[in-house]
Motif scaffolding. Structure first.
Motif, short mmCIF file in Angstrom:
data_model
loop_
_atom_site.label_atom_id
_atom_site.label_comp_id
_atom_site.label_asym_id
_atom_site.label_seq_id
_atom_site.Cartn_x
_atom_site.Cartn_y
_atom_site.Cartn_z
N GLU A 116 -3.49 6.90 2.02
CA GLU A 116 -3.09 6.50 0.88
C GLU A 116 -3.41 7.29 -0.19
O GLU A 116 -2.55 7.19 -0.90
N ARG A 172 1.03 -0.98 -0.23
CA ARG A 172 0.08 -0.36 -0.48
C ARG A 172 0.99 1.04 0.05
O ARG A 172 1.88 1.46 0.61
N MET A 173 0.61 2.06 -0.73
CA MET A 173 1.27 3.59 -0.93
C MET A 173 0.77 4.14 0.37
O MET A 173 0.06 4.27 1.55
N GLY A 174 2.55 5.15 0.84
CA GLY A 174 2.26 5.57 2.27
C GLY A 174 3.43 4.55 3.58
O GLY A 174 4.09 5.01 4.09
N TYR A 225 -0.89 10.26 -0.80
CA TYR A 225 -0.15 9.84 -1.51
C TYR A 225 -0.24 9.61 -1.91
O TYR A 225 1.00 10.12 -3.48
N ARG A 226 -0.96 8.71 -2.91
CA ARG A 226 -0.76 8.82 -4.40
C ARG A 226 -0.97 9.42 -5.37
O ARG A 226 -0.74 10.00 -6.60
N ASP A 235 -6.71 4.24 4.57
CA ASP A 235 -7.34 4.89 3.44
C ASP A 235 -7.51 6.00 2.00
O ASP A 235 -6.67 6.60 1.27
N ILE A 242 0.61 3.25 6.96
CA ILE A 242 -0.24 2.26 6.77
C ILE A 242 -0.27 1.22 8.33
O ILE A 242 -1.85 0.81 8.21
#
Length: 452
Positions: free
Chosen positions: A96, A38-40, A99-100, A93, A45
């Motif tokens: 994340e 997961r991004m982050g 960040y994305r 969520d 996360i």
């Protein structure tokens, strides 16, 4: 040679994301980034962020008890773990997604898959695609370590603690570092019966001895059962619980066992050693002061390098890398006098040398005060706070500051600025106190309690 990217980043945690964003948005580089989870990363996360939210959640029973002492007819009621967990997961969520979005807005191409190195300029993705890059940055972080022993497969790690189906009634925490101590405090605050095993003589090894002793005393006063000099020999399933045999000769049964015995660099299986990238004893990627490995086109930042494993440090390293390689200016991340906070209850804030480290280097003076703060005193609570300064006898510079108190993390951030600037004890003394506060003790410590 024409490359697909100027920079390819492996890992979407704090260090990797910062490096990718700065290289792309600030310096015009063509950047790709691969993240298999997961991004982050760990912080967002499965680390700092969810942990701190759990610290907040766990602090309310004590706050309600204190409120009663101040005249409020208050009661805490029951803690709704499923409701909290749902809100927590929704917040992760959201983060994340942020960040994305930050990466996409900077022009970074995101690959949601695992990536490994094929050569000094080639990355193979788990999708089967192969891409090339002039520079490759490894920012894959760290991973919880659980030693192998009979029944070790029954252990949970910090990654699991945010997603439990239900709260255990009895929890064993194994380890004495900051992650172990923080989770012990969190679950104790949430009403769980917490026991902690640590093989060493005192928890929080590496921190100032007086400060960590103060934290241990406060944890025990809050009902956490700490057993130092104790290790797990074996574990086995016992009904819905886990039976634990320890080196103290006792068998105890818990509903869950959390292993927080350290983290290791997440460098395995990336193809690094075959390319000539050197790894250290724990698997850390060996880099120079500019985060460059033994292979000139390959760099690494963050916990995978095992320098200072803190999120803000990874961010500084990633930013310095991008400025150096793509920004035309040579920048090195500064690893001196990095402050840190342990979010136990009360918190421990620390910057600079411990008393033990400082006295091995030069003659020092120690200024400290332990007292019951106004808020707790009025509420009839026995918990004490600690304010401590380590001072060089020769230069008079403050070499270290250690605070054990509510909101110690907030206080140490501000103290760190002064100490980073080279403040002397006399600079602290010349500063007028803010009254009534706990922090005013830092500028009213007039006489050393000892010299060494």
């Amino acid at each position: 040679m024409n490359f697909d990217y100027d920079l390819f980043v492996i890992g979407g945690g704090s260090g990797g994301v910062r490096a990718a964003r700065v290289a792309a948005a600030d310096h015009g580089a063509k950047v790709g980034l691969a993240e298999e989870s997961r991004m982050g990363g760990t912080c967002v996360i499965r680390g700092c962020v969810p942990k701190k939210l759990m610290v907040f959640a766990s602090s309310y029973p004590a706050a309600v008890e204190e409120a009663r002492a101040y005249g409020w007819n208050a009661s805490a009621g029951a803690f709704d773990w499923p409701m909290f967990r749902g809100k927590l997961e929704a917040e992760l969520d959201r983060l994340e997604g942020a960040y994305r979005k930050t990466l996409l807005n900077a022009g970074v191409t995101i690959h949601d898959c695992r990536a490994v190195l094929e050569d000094a300029h080639t990355v193979k993705l788990s999708t089967g695609e192969t891409v090339t890059a002039k520079h490759i940055l490894v920012a894959t972080g760290g991973w919880p370590f659980v030693p192998e022993f009979p029944g070790s497969e029954l252990a949970l790690t910090s990654n699991d603690m945010f997603h439990l189906e239900k709260l255990p009634k009895r929890l064993l925490v194994v380890g004495g570092g900051y992650i172990a101590c923080e989770f012990a405090g969190i679950f104790n605050g949430l009403g769980v019966e917490v026991t902690q095993y640590y093989r060493g003589a005192q928890i929080l090894r590496g921190f100032d001895d007086e400060a960590r002793g103060h934290v241990a005393e406060a944890m025990r006063a809050r009902g956490i059962e700490i057993h130092c000099g104790t290790e797990v020999m074996e574990m086995e399933r016992a009904g819905e619980g886990v039976k634990v045999t320890a080196t103290d000769g006792k068998d105890r049964t818990f509903d869950a066992v959390l292993y927080a015995t350290g983290r290791v660099p997440n460098s395995h299986g990336l193809g690094l050693e075959a390319l000539g990238v050197k790894l250290g004893r724990r698997g850390e990627i060996v880099v120079d002061g500019h985060s460059q490995t033994a292979v000139p086109s390959i760099y690494a930042v963050g916990d995978v390098t095992d320098r200072i494993n803190l999120t803000p440090v990874a961010i500084r390293e990633g930013h310095a890398f991008a400025d150096t390689v793509f920004g035309g200016k040579v920048v090195a991340a500064d690893h001196e006098l990095v402050a840190s906070a342990v979010f136990t209850q009360p918190e421990l804030g620390s910057v600079g040398l411990s008393e033990e480290e400082a006295r091995d280097r030069e003659p020092i003076e120690v200024y400290s005060a332990a007292f019951r703060p106004m808020r707790s005193l009025f509420a009839g609570q026995e918990e004490r706070v600690l304010m401590k300064l380590i001072v060089s006898q020769d230069s008079r510079k403050v070499l270290g500051c250690h605070i054990v108190a509510p909101e110690a993390g907030e206080m140490i951030q501000l103290a760190a600025i002064a100490i980073k600037m080279g403040a002397t004890k006399e600079d602290f003394d010349r500063t007028v106190a803010v009254h009534p506060t706990m922090g005013e003790e830092l500028v009213t410590l007039r006489r050393p309690v000892r010299k060494a």
